[in-house]
Design an enzyme around this catalytic site. Structure first.
Site, PDB file in Angstrom:
ATOM      1  N   HIS A   1      13.001   6.111  -1.460  1.00 59.67           N
ATOM      2  CA  HIS A   1      12.496   4.913  -0.789  1.00 59.67           C
ATOM      3  C   HIS A   1      12.497   5.180   0.702  1.00 59.67           C
ATOM      4  CE1 HIS A   1      12.025   0.699   0.355  1.00 59.67           C
ATOM      5  NE2 HIS A   1      11.652   0.488  -0.895  1.00 59.67           N
TER       6      HIS A   1
ATOM      7  N   ASP B   1      11.506   0.355  -9.040  1.00 58.85           N
ATOM      8  CA  ASP B   1      10.604   0.637 -10.151  1.00 58.85           C
ATOM      9  C   ASP B   1      11.263   1.418 -11.284  1.00 58.85           C
ATOM     10  OD1 ASP B   1       8.314  -0.620  -9.233  1.00 58.85           O
ATOM     11  OD2 ASP B   1       7.816   1.047  -7.915  1.00 58.85           O
TER      12      ASP B   1
HETATM   13  N1  ACO Z   1      11.297  12.942  -5.950  1.00 60.49           N
HETATM   14  C1  ACO Z   1      11.613  14.120  -5.348  1.00 60.49           C
HETATM   15  N2  ACO Z   1      11.761  14.282  -4.027  1.00 60.49           N
HETATM   16  C2  ACO Z   1      11.579  13.202  -3.274  1.00 60.49           C
HETATM   17  C3  ACO Z   1      11.244  11.945  -3.803  1.00 60.49           C
HETATM   18  C4  ACO Z   1      11.112  11.852  -5.210  1.00 60.49           C
HETATM   19  N3  ACO Z   1      10.797  10.701  -5.804  1.00 60.49           N
HETATM   20  N4  ACO Z   1      11.100  11.059  -2.802  1.00 60.49           N
HETATM   21  C5  ACO Z   1      11.328  11.719  -1.671  1.00 60.49           C
HETATM   22  N5  ACO Z   1      11.623  13.028  -1.951  1.00 60.49           N
HETATM   23  C6  ACO Z   1      11.969  14.070  -1.002  1.00 60.49           C
HETATM   24  C7  ACO Z   1      10.726  14.652  -0.344  1.00 60.49           C
HETATM   25  O1  ACO Z   1      10.215  15.734  -1.069  1.00 60.49           O
HETATM   26  C8  ACO Z   1      11.238  15.036   1.009  1.00 60.49           C
HETATM   27  O2  ACO Z   1      11.960  16.243   0.867  1.00 60.49           O
HETATM   28  P1  ACO Z   1      11.918  17.349   2.064  1.00 60.49           P
HETATM   29  O3  ACO Z   1      12.477  16.645   3.264  1.00 60.49           O
HETATM   30  O4  ACO Z   1      12.753  18.460   1.542  1.00 60.49           O
HETATM   31  O5  ACO Z   1      10.471  17.694   2.211  1.00 60.49           O
HETATM   32  C9  ACO Z   1      12.277  13.961   1.326  1.00 60.49           C
HETATM   33  O6  ACO Z   1      12.707  13.471   0.050  1.00 60.49           O
HETATM   34  C10 ACO Z   1      11.714  12.811   2.138  1.00 60.49           C
HETATM   35  O7  ACO Z   1      10.509  12.404   1.504  1.00 60.49           O
HETATM   36  P2  ACO Z   1       9.378  11.566   2.227  1.00 60.49           P
HETATM   37  O8  ACO Z   1       8.086  11.768   1.499  1.00 60.49           O
HETATM   38  O9  ACO Z   1       9.411  11.823   3.694  1.00 60.49           O
HETATM   39  O10 ACO Z   1       9.896  10.097   1.996  1.00 60.49           O
HETATM   40  P3  ACO Z   1       9.030   8.815   2.211  1.00 60.49           P
HETATM   41  O11 ACO Z   1       9.916   7.829   2.837  1.00 60.49           O
HETATM   42  O12 ACO Z   1       7.749   9.101   2.889  1.00 60.49           O
HETATM   43  O13 ACO Z   1       8.666   8.406   0.709  1.00 60.49           O
HETATM   44  C11 ACO Z   1       8.379   7.298  -1.292  1.00 60.49           C
HETATM   45  C12 ACO Z   1       9.057   7.264   0.070  1.00 60.49           C
HETATM   46  C13 ACO Z   1       6.854   7.335  -1.128  1.00 60.49           C
HETATM   47  C14 ACO Z   1       8.731   6.017  -2.056  1.00 60.49           C
HETATM   48  C15 ACO Z   1       8.864   8.553  -2.053  1.00 60.49           C
HETATM   49  O14 ACO Z   1      10.258   8.502  -2.207  1.00 60.49           O
HETATM   50  C16 ACO Z   1       8.177   8.728  -3.396  1.00 60.49           C
HETATM   51  O15 ACO Z   1       7.085   9.289  -3.455  1.00 60.49           O
HETATM   52  N6  ACO Z   1       8.827   8.266  -4.526  1.00 60.49           N
HETATM   53  C17 ACO Z   1       8.236   8.340  -5.825  1.00 60.49           C
HETATM   54  C18 ACO Z   1       7.248   7.197  -6.036  1.00 60.49           C
HETATM   55  C19 ACO Z   1       7.962   5.873  -6.207  1.00 60.49           C
HETATM   56  O16 ACO Z   1       8.924   5.744  -6.957  1.00 60.49           O
HETATM   57  N7  ACO Z   1       7.433   4.846  -5.511  1.00 60.49           N
HETATM   58  C20 ACO Z   1       7.954   3.480  -5.597  1.00 60.49           C
HETATM   59  C21 ACO Z   1       8.634   3.103  -4.291  1.00 60.49           C
HETATM   60  S1  ACO Z   1       9.325   1.470  -4.396  1.00 60.49           S
HETATM   61  C22 ACO Z   1       7.983   0.472  -4.194  1.00 60.49           C
HETATM   62  O17 ACO Z   1       7.019   0.822  -3.582  1.00 60.49           O
HETATM   63  C23 ACO Z   1       8.006  -0.838  -4.817  1.00 60.49           C
END
Ligand code: ACO
Length: 378
Positions: A261, A315
């Site tokens: 998140h 979620d």
């Molecule tokens: N699985 C694996 N790795 C992850 C995940 C994940 N679900 N989420 C973040 N990371 C990792 C990234 O690869 C990144 O690693 P790095 O620094 O080594 O490159 C680090 O964590 C930071 O990730 P960002 O993409 O910068 O985080 P951001 O804040 O942009 O993303 C998001 C948030 C989009 C929700 C992300 O966690 C994601 O894609 N999750 C999966 C989709 C999901 O569950 N969405 C629902 C969110 S809740 C809602 O909207 C109601």
């Protein structure tokens, strides 16, 4: 004028001042108008919570009754809207159907009087009242059935499950669904809320505001994730396969759906409550194969990614609850929208109070004075 450096995804950039909700992502705190989410989940109803979000204070008994009665009165759909829905392809995604229906309300209620409190209230009531009916109607119509009319003797949550499943829900199922609606109602400036605010800032009608937000919520990085969580649990198939699946997915640099998140760096407080609700449902209606896979996946992800602050988000467990309530996977996001309409409307109203049209700037990275090359020379 550029006031700060470029931040992809506007991460950490304030876009408004708001008193609607508060999140502390380090400590797992979520409050609506200052009231902790666990208190509202335990003691409130969805309509009371919606009133709190939109009109800033908990309603008195009389105010709540009046609001509930208005919503009940407006639940039915005009036959024109039902006729329009009959033309939708049954293979279409229910979020696309919902976005079209929300926008269509603007055709039928086209008077725009954003400075009239009666207009604002009517729009709030219509959207909260009709969106669940639209979601349930699309589900029945795509199965070839006639939509079920709303029942005045049922609560907001129970009535939706009744319209969807064509039978009165068990009281525990209705109570749990009510809590789900409270949990999803609002969450500060996420993508769909921001989209609602940007649309609202142009002073367009509230149906266009909600249609924009629905379109934004549909994406897999936002509300669409719960649907993908179930697909992922299905693909994992067994508890033994959790770790090999996780390793493989991480090696391919793929996201684990339902985890991570932008704000929470600990387990989302809504995921904690939803997990408890899932357990209550399993206890009453029988165990679910997905639950064991999900808890093992949570343990494995925590071991591998907990250091990066990646924990279950809202979620992750919501889909398990919804499946047990008889909600099909592709309705998870529309059901999220039914609830989030409350938060979007609260932000719409707040935006109107202090409106300035959104018009951010950019850092241009393209060419200047480039030659126009004739088509035959390209
Ligand atoms: N699985 C694996 N790795 C992850 C995940 C994940 N679900 N989420 C973040 N990371 C990792 C990234 O690869 C990144 O690693 P790095 O620094 O080594 O490159 C680090 O964590 C930071 O990730 P960002 O993409 O910068 O985080 P951001 O804040 O942009 O993303 C998001 C948030 C989009 C929700 C992300 O966690 C994601 O894609 N999750 C999966 C989709 C999901 O569950 N969405 C629902 C969110 S809740 C809602 O909207 C109601």
């Amino acid at each position: 004028m550029t006031v700060c450096e470029f931040r992809a995804g506007l991460e950490g950039v304030p876009v408004t001042q708001s008193s609607i909700s508060f999140v502390d992502g380090q400590h797992g705190i979520l409050e609506y108008r200052g009231i902790p989410i666990y208190e509202l989940a335990e003691k409130s109803t969805f309509l009371e919570t919606a009133y709190l979000l939109i009109w800033k204070e908990l309603p008195t008994k009389e105010e709540l009754e009046a609001f509930e009665n208005e919503i009940q009165y407006h639940r039915r759909l005009k036959y024109h809207i039902r006729d329009m829905m009959k033309c939708f392809p049954e293979s279409g995604h229910p979020m696309d159907a919902l976005q079209a229906c929300a926008a269509a309300l603007g055709l039928f209620y086209s008077r725009r009087a954003l400075d009239d409190p009666a207009y604002i209230r009517a729009a709030v009531v219509r959207l909260l009242a009709k969106i669940p009916t639209m979601v349930a109607a699309f589900q029945l119509m795509r199965k070839g059935n006639d939509p079920v009319q709303p029942r005045d003797d049922l609560s907001y949550a129970a009535n939706f499950l009744y319209m969807l499943n064509e039978k009165e829900p068990d009281p525990l199922a209705a109570k749990i669904f009510e809590v789900c609606l409270v949990l999803h109602a609002e969450h500060t400036i996420n993508a769909s809320t921001f989209s609602a605010m940007v649309t609202a800032s142009t002073l367009t009608d509230p149906y266009a505001v909600i249609a924009s937000a629905v379109g934004t919520l549909a994406g897999p990085l936002h509300g669409g994730a719960s649907e993908e969580v179930i697909e992922m649990l299905d693909a994992i198939g067994s508890v033994e396969n959790v770790r090999p699946y996780l390793d493989d997915r991480l090696q391919r640099k793929e996201r684990i759906m339902g985890f991570g998140h932008r704000v929470y760096k600990v387990k989302d407080p809504r995921a904690i409550i939803l997990q408890g609700l899932a357990e209550q449902l399993f206890e009453k209606f029988g165990h679910d194969k997905y639950y064991d896979i999900a808890t093992e996946l949570e343990r494995a992800v925590e071991e591998k990614l907990g250091g990066k602050g990646i924990y279950p988000n809202v979620d992750f467990y919501s889909g398990l609850v919804y499946l047990k309530l008889g909600i099909p996977t592709d309705l998870f996001t529309p059901v999220f929208a039914i609830s989030r309409v409350a938060g979007w409307l609260a932000h719409w109203k707040e935006q109107l109070n202090e409106n300035r049209i959104f018009r951010p700037t950019q850092i241009y990275t393209g060419l200047h004075s480039a030659p126009y090359v004739a088509i035959g020379d390209r």
